[in-house]
Design a protein around this motif. Structure first.
Motif, PDB file in Angstrom:
ATOM      1  N   MET A  62      30.793  47.025  36.414  1.00 48.02           N
ATOM      2  CA  MET A  62      31.086  45.699  35.841  1.00 48.02           C
ATOM      3  C   MET A  62      32.352  45.124  36.477  1.00 48.02           C
ATOM      4  SD  MET A  62      31.859  44.786  31.900  1.00 48.02           S
ATOM      5  CE  MET A  62      30.239  45.341  31.382  1.00 48.02           C
ATOM      6  N   PRO A  63      32.333  43.850  36.873  1.00 46.81           N
ATOM      7  CA  PRO A  63      33.544  43.258  37.469  1.00 46.81           C
ATOM      8  C   PRO A  63      34.646  43.011  36.431  1.00 46.81           C
ATOM      9  CG  PRO A  63      31.794  41.625  37.338  1.00 46.81           C
ATOM     10  CD  PRO A  63      31.220  42.918  36.836  1.00 46.81           C
ATOM     11  N   TYR A  64      35.870  43.148  36.884  1.00 52.26           N
ATOM     12  CA  TYR A  64      37.034  42.907  36.030  1.00 52.26           C
ATOM     13  C   TYR A  64      37.899  41.817  36.626  1.00 52.26           C
ATOM     14  CZ  TYR A  64      36.384  46.891  32.951  1.00 52.26           C
ATOM     15  OH  TYR A  64      35.910  47.741  32.002  1.00 52.26           O
ATOM     16  N   CYS A  65      38.575  41.069  35.775  1.00 55.49           N
ATOM     17  CA  CYS A  65      39.572  40.120  36.258  1.00 55.49           C
ATOM     18  C   CYS A  65      40.763  40.924  36.780  1.00 55.49           C
ATOM     19  CB  CYS A  65      40.031  39.198  35.135  1.00 55.49           C
ATOM     20  SG  CYS A  65      41.449  38.207  35.631  1.00 55.49           S
ATOM     21  N   PRO A  66      41.180  40.673  38.028  1.00 51.18           N
ATOM     22  CA  PRO A  66      42.298  41.447  38.585  1.00 51.18           C
ATOM     23  C   PRO A  66      43.629  41.142  37.897  1.00 51.18           C
ATOM     24  CG  PRO A  66      41.614  39.716  40.109  1.00 51.18           C
ATOM     25  CD  PRO A  66      40.638  39.694  38.964  1.00 51.18           C
ATOM     26  N   THR A  67      43.748  39.979  37.305  1.00 48.06           N
ATOM     27  CA  THR A  67      45.004  39.600  36.649  1.00 48.06           C
ATOM     28  C   THR A  67      45.068  40.139  35.219  1.00 48.06           C
ATOM     29  OG1 THR A  67      44.928  37.556  37.912  1.00 48.06           O
ATOM     30  CG2 THR A  67      46.530  37.651  36.119  1.00 48.06           C
ATOM     31  N   HIS A  68      43.984  39.982  34.488  1.00 51.50           N
ATOM     32  CA  HIS A  68      44.014  40.303  33.065  1.00 51.50           C
ATOM     33  C   HIS A  68      43.346  41.631  32.730  1.00 51.50           C
ATOM     34  CE1 HIS A  68      44.659  35.904  33.192  1.00 51.50           C
ATOM     35  NE2 HIS A  68      45.633  36.273  32.399  1.00 51.50           N
ATOM     36  N   ASN A  69      42.719  42.219  33.743  1.00 51.41           N
ATOM     37  CA  ASN A  69      42.104  43.530  33.557  1.00 51.41           C
ATOM     38  C   ASN A  69      41.130  43.566  32.381  1.00 51.41           C
ATOM     39  OD1 ASN A  69      41.755  46.136  34.501  1.00 51.41           O
ATOM     40  ND2 ASN A  69      43.172  46.969  32.975  1.00 51.41           N
ATOM     41  N   ILE A  70      40.374  42.484  32.231  1.00 57.92           N
ATOM     42  CA  ILE A  70      39.350  42.470  31.190  1.00 57.92           C
ATOM     43  C   ILE A  70      37.992  42.248  31.858  1.00 57.92           C
ATOM     44  CG2 ILE A  70      40.761  41.719  29.237  1.00 57.92           C
ATOM     45  CD1 ILE A  70      39.886  38.875  29.820  1.00 57.92           C
ATOM     46  N   ILE A  81      40.350  33.923  30.244  1.00 56.94           N
ATOM     47  CA  ILE A  81      41.745  33.494  30.193  1.00 56.94           C
ATOM     48  C   ILE A  81      42.088  32.616  31.395  1.00 56.94           C
ATOM     49  CG2 ILE A  81      44.165  34.230  30.149  1.00 56.94           C
ATOM     50  CD1 ILE A  81      43.188  36.802  28.739  1.00 56.94           C
ATOM     51  N   CYS A  82      41.753  33.102  32.588  1.00 56.38           N
ATOM     52  CA  CYS A  82      42.189  32.357  33.775  1.00 56.38           C
ATOM     53  C   CYS A  82      41.026  31.750  34.559  1.00 56.38           C
ATOM     54  CB  CYS A  82      43.001  33.261  34.698  1.00 56.38           C
ATOM     55  SG  CYS A  82      42.025  34.569  35.448  1.00 56.38           S
ATOM     56  N   GLY A  83      39.796  32.090  34.188  1.00 54.94           N
ATOM     57  CA  GLY A  83      38.659  31.493  34.872  1.00 54.94           C
ATOM     58  C   GLY A  83      38.264  32.194  36.164  1.00 54.94           C
ATOM     59  N   PHE A  84      38.948  33.304  36.473  1.00 57.72           N
ATOM     60  CA  PHE A  84      38.575  34.052  37.681  1.00 57.72           C
ATOM     61  C   PHE A  84      37.094  34.402  37.614  1.00 57.72           C
ATOM     62  CE2 PHE A  84      37.659  38.104  39.723  1.00 57.72           C
ATOM     63  CZ  PHE A  84      38.164  37.905  40.995  1.00 57.72           C
ATOM     64  N   SER A  85      36.382  34.138  38.697  1.00 57.75           N
ATOM     65  CA  SER A  85      34.947  34.412  38.638  1.00 57.75           C
ATOM     66  C   SER A  85      34.480  35.189  39.847  1.00 57.75           C
ATOM     67  CB  SER A  85      34.162  33.109  38.527  1.00 57.75           C
ATOM     68  OG  SER A  85      34.339  32.355  39.693  1.00 57.75           O
ATOM     69  N   VAL A  86      33.375  35.827  39.663  1.00 59.24           N
ATOM     70  CA  VAL A  86      32.740  36.515  40.779  1.00 59.24           C
ATOM     71  C   VAL A  86      31.469  35.748  41.114  1.00 59.24           C
ATOM     72  CG1 VAL A  86      33.642  38.819  40.397  1.00 59.24           C
ATOM     73  CG2 VAL A  86      31.653  38.067  39.111  1.00 59.24           C
ATOM     74  N   PRO A  87      31.165  35.643  42.402  1.00 67.07           N
ATOM     75  CA  PRO A  87      29.936  34.928  42.752  1.00 67.07           C
ATOM     76  C   PRO A  87      28.724  35.695  42.244  1.00 67.07           C
ATOM     77  CG  PRO A  87      30.896  35.990  44.679  1.00 67.07           C
ATOM     78  CD  PRO A  87      31.859  36.180  43.562  1.00 67.07           C
ATOM     79  N   ARG A  88      27.710  34.939  41.878  1.00 70.79           N
ATOM     80  CA  ARG A  88      26.471  35.602  41.485  1.00 70.79           C
ATOM     81  C   ARG A  88      25.916  36.362  42.677  1.00 70.79           C
ATOM     82  NH1 ARG A  88      24.387  34.619  36.691  1.00 70.79           N
ATOM     83  NH2 ARG A  88      25.117  32.759  35.625  1.00 70.79           N
ATOM     84  N   LEU A  89      25.502  37.568  42.429  1.00 68.57           N
ATOM     85  CA  LEU A  89      24.960  38.368  43.521  1.00 68.57           C
ATOM     86  C   LEU A  89      23.543  37.887  43.817  1.00 68.57           C
ATOM     87  CD1 LEU A  89      26.192  41.892  42.446  1.00 68.57           C
ATOM     88  CD2 LEU A  89      27.169  40.390  44.163  1.00 68.57           C
ATOM     89  N   GLU A  90      23.345  37.526  45.040  1.00 66.75           N
ATOM     90  CA  GLU A  90      22.016  37.068  45.410  1.00 66.75           C
ATOM     91  C   GLU A  90      21.222  38.232  45.977  1.00 66.75           C
ATOM     92  OE1 GLU A  90      22.076  33.463  47.698  1.00 66.75           O
ATOM     93  OE2 GLU A  90      23.840  32.799  46.578  1.00 66.75           O
TER      94      GLU A  90
END
Ligand SMILES: [Zn+2]
Length: 156
Positions: free
Chosen positions: A1-9, A135-144
């Motif tokens: 599962m991806p995590y936000c690098p800033t908020h670690n959630i 919190i910050c909106g950091f996103s991961v691209p959808r995996l195609e």
């Protein structure tokens, strides 16, 4: 599962139904306030936003953390940063209110462009319909799918 690098959630996306189920994990009679985040730490008077939501029949916002009636807010200092959340609905958690809470969640996601803030008694909980940090909106691209379709050449 991806995590936000800033908020670690964990970066999770929720459907309106999943958010509703989360709300109903709280005890009956919990005070539920459904908010749509509109403005996050943005400078300006935000007059257009405030006029628009008043016209659409909303009566309360949370301005910089405090719930206020729209008609008790004067002009905001345009040189300061503001947080504005639209108060969609305030309800008590019980089965009779289930469909109203669900409608409120969908409305909030709509106004909040996929983000929602819930105040459950005094606890603040945020959810996102996006694959992004709430919190910050950091996103991961959808995996195609093509990213996974390695052939032998892909490993050279
Ligand atoms: Zn984050």
């Amino acid at each position: 599962m991806p995590y936000c690098p800033t908020h670690n959630i964990p970066i999770l996306s929720f459907s309106p139904e999943q958010i509703l189920n989360k709300v109903f994990e709280y005890p009956e009679k919990t005070r539920v306030q459904i908010l749509a985040p509109l403005v996050k730490a943005e400078k300006g008077s935000h007059k257009d936003t405030l006029v628009k939501i008043a016209k659409e029949g909303f009566v309360r916002i949370r301005l910089n953390g405090e719930i206020k009636a729209l008609d008790e807010i004067g002009d905001l200092d345009k040189n300061k940063r503001h947080d504005i959340d639209l108060v969609i609905n305030r309800l008590v958690l019980k089965d009779e209110n289930r469909s109203r809470i669900f409608e409120g969640i969908k409305t909030a996601l709509d106004y909040g462009h996929g983000y929602i803030t819930l105040l459950l008694n005094d606890e603040e909980v945020m959810f996102s319909a996006h694959n992004s940090c709430h919190i910050c909106g950091f996103s991961v691209p959808r995996l195609e799918p093509r990213l996974f379709s390695f052939n032998a050449d892909g490993f050279l």
